[in-house]
Design a protein around this motif. Structure first.
Motif: not given
Length: 227
Positions: A146-155, A176-193
């Motif tokens: 139930n954690l969220s992954i939020i990806a942004c290609s533009e904007g 993209f922002a990858l939500q962790q178990a504690g609620g915080q988000f980790k920002i990472e670069k979009l992968t090819d996948e």
């Protein structure tokens, strides 16, 4: 309290919406691939959705296995691609000449193309986060926890967690922002996948093949992700 009730409460809290009997559709189902259902509210029964069906504030859309629904906003503000095994509903509130919107994603994977918003509010709410959109393309996915992954290609997307560490962050194009178990988000670069997944969201289509058998030619439809 059900997840849907909780999400609706969150929606009202963040957007300041009140229950409304407005009958003006805020979106419509532009395209359907395979199994797509809708209902007016949580108490109603699910019914088969139809292409061109208008959606009023609070109505829900659900997609089945290997299914797809394209949802177009009537004010021209954007398009949603509701992928398989997803459930969402859309809340809207007319404020003067502006239509503020909140797309509540209960489960699944939703791609979006949102045009630049001037004075309107446009938000996505998941069970664990709220994302504010101003003119953005990307996707939102709810994982098995139930954690969220939020990806942004533009904007740019403003994201806030609804539990644990609730600080706001910004996700820019290419990340993209990858939500962790504690609620915080980790920002990472979009992968090819993930870029391929985003491309597939934009190009999802219904394909047909014809199979020759002893009984004749059989037409088979299947759900395809173009590469």
């Amino acid at each position: 309290r059900s997840i849907l009730s909780l999400l609706i409460f969150i929606s009202l809290l963040f957007l300041g919406f009140e229950n409304s009997n407005e009958e003006t559709p805020i979106a419509l189902v532009k395209k359907i691939v395979k199994k797509v259902d809708h209902r007016e509210n949580e108490q109603a029964d699910w019914e088969k959705a139809k292409t061109g069906m208008p959606l009023k504030s609070g109505e829900e859309v659900k997609t089945g296995f290997r299914s797809l629904a394209l949802v177009l906003f009537t004010d021209g503000s954007g398009l949603l691609r509701v992928r398989e095994n997803s459930i969402l509903n859309i809340h809207g509130k007319q404020m003067d000449k502006n239509l503020n919107k909140n797309v509540i994603i209960q489960k699944g994977f939703v791609g979006f193309e949102i045009n630049k918003q001037e004075a309107e509010e446009f938000k996505f709410t998941t069970p664990t986060a709220v994302a504010a959109i101003r003119g953005t393309e990307g996707f939102i996915q709810i994982d098995g926890n139930n954690l969220s992954i939020i990806a942004c290609s533009e904007g740019k997307i403003e994201v806030e967690s609804l539990f644990g560490i609730k600080s706001k962050i910004f996700v820019e194009g290419g990340f993209f922002a990858l939500q962790q178990a504690g609620g915080q988000f980790k920002i990472e670069k979009l992968t090819d996948e993930m870029l391929n997944r985003l491309k597939n969201v934009q190009n999802s289509s219904l394909e047909k093949i014809f199979i020759e058998t002893k009984e004749g030619i059989i037409e088979v439809e299947y759900y395809s992700d173009e590469k």
